[in-house]
Design a protein around this motif. Structure first.
Motif, mmCIF file in Angstrom:
data_model
loop_
_atom_site.group_PDB
_atom_site.id
_atom_site.type_symbol
_atom_site.label_atom_id
_atom_site.label_comp_id
_atom_site.label_asym_id
_atom_site.label_seq_id
_atom_site.Cartn_x
_atom_site.Cartn_y
_atom_site.Cartn_z
ATOM 1 N N ALA A 1 0.832 -1.203 0.000
ATOM 2 C CA ALA A 1 0.000 0.000 0.000
ATOM 3 C C ALA A 1 0.871 1.260 0.000
ATOM 4 O O ALA A 1 0.587 2.237 -0.711
ATOM 5 N N TYR A 2 1.958 1.229 0.774
ATOM 6 C CA TYR A 2 2.875 2.368 0.815
ATOM 7 C C TYR A 2 3.487 2.616 -0.572
ATOM 8 O O TYR A 2 3.544 3.753 -1.055
ATOM 9 N N LEU A 3 3.915 1.556 -1.234
ATOM 10 C CA LEU A 3 4.521 1.699 -2.550
ATOM 11 C C LEU A 3 3.515 2.205 -3.580
ATOM 12 O O LEU A 3 3.856 3.015 -4.452
ATOM 13 N N ARG A 4 2.279 1.745 -3.492
ATOM 14 C CA ARG A 4 1.252 2.224 -4.422
ATOM 15 C C ARG A 4 1.007 3.719 -4.255
ATOM 16 O O ARG A 4 0.890 4.466 -5.226
ATOM 17 N N ASN A 5 0.895 4.155 -2.988
ATOM 18 C CA ASN A 5 0.655 5.583 -2.731
ATOM 19 C C ASN A 5 1.802 6.435 -3.265
ATOM 20 O O ASN A 5 1.584 7.489 -3.890
ATOM 21 N N GLU A 6 3.036 6.014 -3.002
ATOM 22 C CA GLU A 6 4.190 6.767 -3.481
ATOM 23 C C GLU A 6 4.231 6.796 -5.017
ATOM 24 O O GLU A 6 4.577 7.812 -5.626
ATOM 25 N N GLU A 7 3.862 5.691 -5.626
ATOM 26 C CA GLU A 7 3.876 5.630 -7.081
ATOM 27 C C GLU A 7 2.839 6.569 -7.678
ATOM 28 O O GLU A 7 3.106 7.255 -8.674
ATOM 29 N N MET A 8 1.664 6.630 -7.079
ATOM 30 C CA MET A 8 0.624 7.537 -7.572
ATOM 31 C C MET A 8 1.057 8.993 -7.422
ATOM 32 O O MET A 8 0.864 9.818 -8.318
ATOM 33 N N THR A 9 1.664 9.344 -6.259
ATOM 34 C CA THR A 9 2.122 10.718 -6.022
ATOM 35 C C THR A 9 3.173 11.126 -7.054
ATOM 36 O O THR A 9 3.155 12.238 -7.599
ATOM 37 N N THR A 10 4.095 10.233 -7.310
ATOM 38 C CA THR A 10 5.160 10.523 -8.276
ATOM 39 C C THR A 10 4.597 10.716 -9.680
ATOM 40 O O THR A 10 5.024 11.607 -10.422
ATOM 41 N N LYS A 11 3.639 9.899 -10.048
ATOM 42 C CA LYS A 11 3.023 10.040 -11.370
ATOM 43 C C LYS A 11 2.320 11.388 -11.513
ATOM 44 O O LYS A 11 2.378 12.031 -12.565
ATOM 45 N N GLU A 12 1.630 11.830 -10.432
ATOM 46 C CA GLU A 12 0.947 13.131 -10.485
ATOM 47 C C GLU A 12 1.940 14.279 -10.634
ATOM 48 O O GLU A 12 1.665 15.275 -11.312
ATOM 49 N N ARG A 13 3.126 14.155 -9.998
ATOM 50 C CA ARG A 13 4.148 15.198 -10.111
ATOM 51 C C ARG A 13 4.697 15.312 -11.536
ATOM 52 O O ARG A 13 5.190 16.369 -11.924
ATOM 53 N N LYS A 14 4.605 14.290 -12.296
ATOM 54 C CA LYS A 14 5.167 14.299 -13.636
ATOM 55 C C LYS A 14 4.200 14.823 -14.683
ATOM 56 O O LYS A 14 4.625 15.216 -15.773
ATOM 57 N N ILE A 15 2.896 14.859 -14.364
ATOM 58 C CA ILE A 15 1.903 15.153 -15.402
ATOM 59 C C ILE A 15 2.086 16.559 -15.970
ATOM 60 O O ILE A 15 2.195 16.754 -17.186
ATOM 61 N N ASN A 16 2.094 17.655 -15.053
ATOM 62 C CA ASN A 16 2.159 19.043 -15.516
ATOM 63 C C ASN A 16 3.455 19.343 -16.276
ATOM 64 O O ASN A 16 3.416 19.898 -17.382
ATOM 65 N N PRO A 17 4.647 18.989 -15.747
ATOM 66 C CA PRO A 17 5.876 19.255 -16.510
ATOM 67 C C PRO A 17 5.910 18.526 -17.859
ATOM 68 O O PRO A 17 6.413 19.063 -18.842
ATOM 69 N N GLN A 18 5.382 17.343 -17.889
ATOM 70 C CA GLN A 18 5.382 16.595 -19.145
ATOM 71 C C GLN A 18 4.529 17.286 -20.198
ATOM 72 O O GLN A 18 4.895 17.354 -21.370
ATOM 73 N N GLU A 19 3.353 17.819 -19.751
ATOM 74 C CA GLU A 19 2.491 18.527 -20.705
ATOM 75 C C GLU A 19 3.180 19.797 -21.220
ATOM 76 O O GLU A 19 3.126 20.110 -22.411
ATOM 77 N N LYS A 20 3.826 20.539 -20.277
ATOM 78 C CA LYS A 20 4.548 21.740 -20.697
ATOM 79 C C LYS A 20 5.654 21.392 -21.693
ATOM 80 O O LYS A 20 5.836 22.067 -22.709
ATOM 81 N N LEU A 21 6.402 20.324 -21.366
ATOM 82 C CA LEU A 21 7.508 19.934 -22.236
ATOM 83 C C LEU A 21 6.997 19.525 -23.611
ATOM 84 O O LEU A 21 7.600 19.872 -24.639
ATOM 85 N N ARG A 22 5.897 18.819 -23.654
ATOM 86 C CA ARG A 22 5.335 18.434 -24.946
ATOM 87 C C ARG A 22 4.932 19.656 -25.767
ATOM 88 O O ARG A 22 5.136 19.704 -26.987
ATOM 89 N N ALA A 23 4.325 20.698 -25.060
ATOM 90 C CA ALA A 23 3.917 21.913 -25.775
ATOM 91 C C ALA A 23 5.141 22.645 -26.341
ATOM 92 O O ALA A 23 5.148 23.113 -27.491
ATOM 93 N N VAL A 24 6.197 22.788 -25.500
ATOM 94 C CA VAL A 24 7.415 23.465 -25.948
ATOM 95 C C VAL A 24 8.046 22.697 -27.112
ATOM 96 O O VAL A 24 8.473 23.293 -28.113
ATOM 97 N N GLU A 25 8.121 21.380 -26.982
ATOM 98 C CA GLU A 25 8.734 20.580 -28.041
ATOM 99 C C GLU A 25 7.917 20.646 -29.322
ATOM 100 O O GLU A 25 8.472 20.643 -30.424
ATOM 101 N N ARG A 26 6.582 20.704 -29.177
ATOM 102 C CA ARG A 26 5.740 20.833 -30.356
ATOM 103 C C ARG A 26 6.001 22.163 -31.073
ATOM 104 O O ARG A 26 6.117 22.221 -32.300
ATOM 105 N N LYS A 27 6.108 23.303 -30.259
ATOM 106 C CA LYS A 27 6.378 24.612 -30.848
ATOM 107 C C LYS A 27 7.763 24.633 -31.484
ATOM 108 O O LYS A 27 7.966 25.216 -32.552
ATOM 109 N N GLN A 28 8.727 23.968 -30.803
ATOM 110 C CA GLN A 28 10.071 23.872 -31.375
ATOM 111 C C GLN A 28 10.043 23.159 -32.731
ATOM 112 O O GLN A 28 10.681 23.593 -33.681
ATOM 113 N N SER A 29 9.290 22.100 -32.795
ATOM 114 C CA SER A 29 9.193 21.343 -34.046
ATOM 115 C C SER A 29 8.609 22.196 -35.154
ATOM 116 O O SER A 29 9.081 22.160 -36.309
#
Length: 738
Positions: A235-263
């Motif tokens: 249960a501890y590992l699942r909670n940590e995994e979910m938290t980490t995934k949520e931390r990655k969502i916003n930066p990943q979207e920003k990076l995709r937008a920047v990379e798309r504009k770069q392209s």
């Protein structure tokens, strides 16, 4: 049951396929010496399973195959087939004919056949034994072997008589029972040995099972602690995994937008750069090249125009030449100079149209020059030359004006293309600046994602450690069923559970640490021990039944043998008296001395008495022949003459056949030693014997031939091949009476 025919192919002197039909009760085979008569008897002996090459008058199997002659090639194989009528199913086959066959090849390989299908010698022997044809083949008496029964040992004689009485089947059954008994006793020893081997292991496994049962309660408690620990850790590992995934969502979207504009910017940059490089620069370069070409043409035209004007001035100043001069030197030099310039211009041109134009102009000059020479006076030629030079100057002036206009046009195009290239360069620098700014922004986002990835890596290592720990502790547990728990560890709960688990593991190791599979192994070995007990009991019962069967077979064999000897003696005495006009003959059973002993007691405690026979060579079990000739006293068979031995052996063989008639008998010149009176007696005996047994006789004796219904003559020509001629005596008698 009777023998229908004999089929021979490639056997000894019978090179060609030959068939001897046996429709009569007595069939005689006659012929001169060396013609191959006895080969018929040997073929029958061989197909019935004879293994002795000496008996077949050969050294090896290859000697049985036709070896060839001066006119005939040798054969690659020999084959013999005996066909019996099986309409009454005497043979254990489902056909109305039983065809026993045998083949031999040049390499010595033998094949046995039954109705054309391959079989084994053992199967053939058992099939023949069932109809009274044994392996000793007493029913086939070859030349010189008629008195063999008199000289063999008493034991061999007993075996021959048992076969003649049809008792071979009891021997086969007895030997089979003894083999099975020996195998059963061997299996009993093996089973007892295996049971003794596993007894220590049974005791050991029993102790292990007791240890396992003591450790069961500790194991259950340990399983509960492990399950609680693993569920909370998961249960501890699942909670940590979910938290980490949520931390990655916003930066990943920003990076995709920047990379798309770069392209997008890079695509536009590549497009603009490609347009600049491939369109503007190419056009600018082409315009400049064309300007250079036009300027070069203009320079040539200006030079040419200058030359023309110089020539015109020179013509004006030059006076009229002498009237007798046909062509002036200056005219020729002027013409050749112009032609040389035209040809030089051709070498400098690269386009076909220009070259064609210059060539055409040169041809016109040549034509004009020649025409002027032929049609005009010198004064006319001078006037025409000035006129032509003026026309050339005018054309050069027109061409120079056209080149000047085209040069101004290209100059304006070059200027416009240069301005466009400058504008494109400015746009490219602006896009490169935007791309650089986006790269800086993307680098910042990647740094943020990198920190999240570091957290993910730590979580992955924690998860791997969790899986490794679970895998390592499976040896303490029979099964782990981890549920999807939702609550993680409370404060200090992880350390507390770990301490309790370590304590229980230590206690479990102290209790023995027995593998869970010990119960199944103990159950399996208990079942195996019980199986051995039941198997030994079954084998002992089987062995007892086989001993009883062997005793019954021996008892039945002794009874029927004694009864058969009594019947044989009756017939033997009658045949003997008929052959010798009196006297007496009988067979005597020789039995060894018998001593009763008491064996030691076996493991079961039994000690039953049994009989054992002690005998030496002079006191072995067998059959002895006693004869008493009229008016002659003998002490042994060795004292008999050849004719007397032949008569005794014939009487004994006929007695055996009378008691248990075989399906057929082959008699190969056993009547050779008989005189005329005994031949008549022998003929009468054949007639009586033929009522029960089918006879095939090979003879030179007229009395024997007279008893035959079918007569086969064997002859051999210069090709060394035996041939058969047949005659039915009943039909021959009918023709004679006509």
């Amino acid at each position: 049951m009777y023998l229908k025919r004999l089929e021979i192919s490639g056997f000894k002197s019978f090179a060609r396929p030959t068939a001897l039909q046996y429709p009569s009760r007595v069939t005689a085979i006659v012929g001169p010496n060396g013609s191959g008569k006895s080969n018929c008897a040997e073929a029958m002996r061989w197909v019935l399973g004879e293994q002795s090459m000496k008996t077949l008058r050969s050294k090896k199997g290859e000697d049985l195959i036709f070896a060839g002659s001066a006119t005939e090639p040798r054969m690659s194989k020999a084959q013999v087939v005996l066909v019996f009528d099986n309409s009454r199913k005497h043979f254990d086959v489902e056909f109305d004919e039983a065809a026993i066959g045998r083949r031999v090849f040049r390499d010595g390989e033998n094949e046995y056949l039954l109705n054309g299908s391959p079989t084994r010698l053992k199967d053939t022997a058992e099939l023949l034994a069932g109809v009274g044809i044994g392996s000793s083949q007493h029913n086939i008496i070859s030349q010189g072997e008629s008195d063999r029964i008199l000289y063999v040992s008493s034991a061999e004689r007993k075996e021959m008589i048992e076969e003649a009485l049809g008792l071979k089947v009891y021997h086969l059954k007895y030997e089979e029972a003894e083999r099975k008994l020996e195998k059963s006793e061997e299996n009993i020893k093996q089973a007892e040995g295996l049971r003794k081997e596993i007894q220590p292991h049974v005791k050991f496994l029993k102790n292990q099972v007791e240890k396992f049962e003591r450790a069961t309660s500790i194991r259950r408690e340990l399983e509960e602690k492990f399950c609680a620990y693993f569920e909370k850790e998961a249960a501890y590992l699942r909670n940590e995994e979910m938290t980490t995934k949520e931390r990655k969502i916003n930066p990943q979207e920003k990076l995709r937008a920047v990379e798309r504009k770069q392209s997008e910017l890079k695509a536009a940059l590549n497009k603009e750069s490609s347009k600049k490089n491939k369109l503007s620069l190419d056009e600018l370069e082409n315009a400049r090249k064309e300007l250079v070409i036009l300027r070069d043409k203009r320079s040539r035209l200006e030079r040419e125009m200058g030359k023309i004007e110089g020539i015109i001035e020179a013509e004006k100043l030059r006076g009229i030449s002498d009237e007798e001069e046909v062509v002036s030197r200056e005219d020729v030099e002027q013409f050749l100079g112009g032609l040389e310039e035209s040809l030089s211009a051709i070498l400098e041109e690269s386009t076909v149209d220009e070259i064609y134009s210059i060539v055409h102009e040169s041809i016109g000059r040549i034509s004009s020059f020649l025409t002027g020479l032929e049609s005009s006076s010198p004064e006319d030629r001078d006037a025409g030359r000035l006129s032509e030079l003026n026309r050339q100057r005018e054309r050069a002036a027109d061409a120079l004006g056209a080149l000047y206009n085209e040069e101004q046009k290209l100059f304006r195009i070059e200027k416009q293309l240069g301005a466009d290239a400058h504008e494109s360069e400015r746009n490219l620098r602006e896009m490169e600046k935007q791309i650089y700014e986006l790269e800086i922004e993307a680098s910042k986002i990647k740094d943020e994602l990198r920190s999240v990835e570091i957290a993910e890596e730590r979580l992955r290592m924690h998860k791997d450690e969790f899986l490794r720990e679970k895998s390592e502790n499976l040896r303490f547990l029979e099964a782990i069923s981890i549920k999807d728990g939702s609550a993680a560890f409370a404060d200090g709960e992880r350390d507390r559970l770990r301490k309790e688990i370590d304590r229980l593991k230590f206690r479990l190791e102290e209790s023995g640490g027995v593998d869970a599979g010990i119960l199944k192994e103990y159950k399996d070995i208990e079942e195996r021990d019980g199986f051995f007990v039941r198997e030994i009991a079954d084998l002992e019962k089987t062995a007892g039944d086989l001993r009883k069967l062997s005793a019954e077979l021996l008892e039945k064999l002794d009874e029927e043998f004694a009864d058969g000897i009594q019947k044989i003696n009756k017939e033997f005495s009658a045949f003997f008296s008929a052959m010798f006009s009196g006297g007496r003959a009988e067979l005597e059973i020789l039995r060894p001395s018998k001593t009763r002993i008491r064996p030691k007691k076996d493991d079961a405690g039994t000690g039953d008495e049994f009989d054992i026979y002690h005998h030496d060579i002079q006191n072995e079990e067998g059959i002895d022949i006693k004869v008493s000739l009229p008016k002659k006293k003998i002490k042994s068979l060795e004292m008999l003459s050849g004719g007397e031995r032949a008569l005794i052996s014939i009487a004994l063989l006929f007695a055996l056949s009378s008691v248990n008639p075989p399906p057929f008998m082959v008699l190969d010149e056993i009547d050779a030693a008989l005189d005329e009176a005994n031949s008549r007696r022998y003929g009468e005996m054949l007639k009586n014997l033929a009522k029960e047994t089918q006879l095939i006789i090979i003879t030179h004796n007229r009395e024997s031939m007279r008893q035959a219904g079918v007569l086969y003559g064997v002859t051999m020509g210069n090709d060394g091949i035996s041939k058969i001629l047949s005659l039915k005596l009943e039909e021959a008698a009918g023709y004679t009476n006509r």
